[in-house]
Design a protein around this motif. Sequence first.
Motif, short mmCIF file in Angstrom:
data_model
loop_
_atom_site.label_atom_id
_atom_site.label_comp_id
_atom_site.label_asym_id
_atom_site.label_seq_id
_atom_site.Cartn_x
_atom_site.Cartn_y
_atom_site.Cartn_z
N TYR A 102 -2.92 1.32 3.27
CA TYR A 102 -2.04 0.76 2.24
C TYR A 102 -2.77 0.62 0.91
O TYR A 102 -2.28 1.05 -0.15
N SER A 103 -3.97 0.03 0.96
CA SER A 103 -4.71 -0.20 -0.29
C SER A 103 -5.21 1.10 -0.89
O SER A 103 -5.18 1.28 -2.12
N LEU B 224 -2.42 3.04 -2.45
CA LEU B 224 -1.94 2.31 -3.61
C LEU B 224 -2.75 2.67 -4.85
O LEU B 224 -2.21 2.79 -5.96
N GLY C 287 -2.96 -4.86 -3.14
CA GLY C 287 -3.84 -3.83 -2.60
C GLY C 287 -5.24 -4.35 -2.37
O GLY C 287 -5.86 -4.08 -1.34
N TYR D 221 -7.17 -4.75 1.26
CA TYR D 221 -8.44 -4.10 1.57
C TYR D 221 -9.50 -5.11 2.01
O TYR D 221 -10.24 -4.87 2.97
#
Length: 288
Positions: free
Chosen positions: A43-44, A47, A80, A84
């Motif tokens: 996801y991070s 992003l 984000g 992380y």
Amino acid sequence: MLKTARLGLLLPLVAASPVATVSLLVTGRLTLWAAFAAALCAYSSYLIDHLSEVDTCEDGLASDRSKLLAASRHRAAGFGAAAYLLALGIAGWQSGLSAMLMLLSFPLAVVIYCVPVIPRRTVGKWSAIRLKEIPGLKAVYTAAFWAWLISFALVFHHTGSWGEHAGFAGFMFLAIFVNTVFCDFKDLERDQVDGVPTLPLALGTGPTFRLLQGVSLATALWLVLSIALNWLPTPAAALHSTRVYATYLLQGGKSGQIDLGHIGEVWADFEFVLWLPSVLVAAALSAL
């Protein structure tokens, strides 16, 4: 599903399902901490890539994801960063330093990919280009880091022979290569404007689909070979169902029966979400 993809929530599932599957196949139990850490890292990392695209294209060429982020980029960046840091914390807490160090490479790889770092001399002047501007590199680079994520699953559990790393990571590399190039068909105009020479732009539609069909076959053969050499456990054969799904998408895309824009946005990535269900279903059927 389309809304989930545009919110950036599909790719974390794409990371979580294969990592959970590898965890199940190598340990015999379904532990979700590694999958959760992988999902947060994906996801991070993605992003960063999407935020780098904000305001770089005209409205007509910008992706739906970039348009959504443009209105809340600072909040998105905060989410984000938090995701992380949480991924690193989970890796350190549940596994140790080695797993944490592996996760450190992902956002760094995305930054290097998006930022001009490669020196180039043209017309007597020095400039810098991004890795994504090297013809054909995008698919190989992307596939390599997804394969690295599969190795992370083994390191997380302090297990994994050379054969297991080669079998799982090799299968993931080939499958993601096909997936990445296939998804590039939805971004032809934007990639051309952005100076990203993907394989569909470099080779053309027909040759690219023939290449993908060949690599897709090699992916299935790699899984067969890995099981035959005892690199991977026999239940990993259930992953062949995902190759059937990928073959269906390739055939539909090549024949024009499938909308490459919509499929490239969602259903191509969904192949990897199917990893865990396919293995669980196979295990349930074998227990009958």
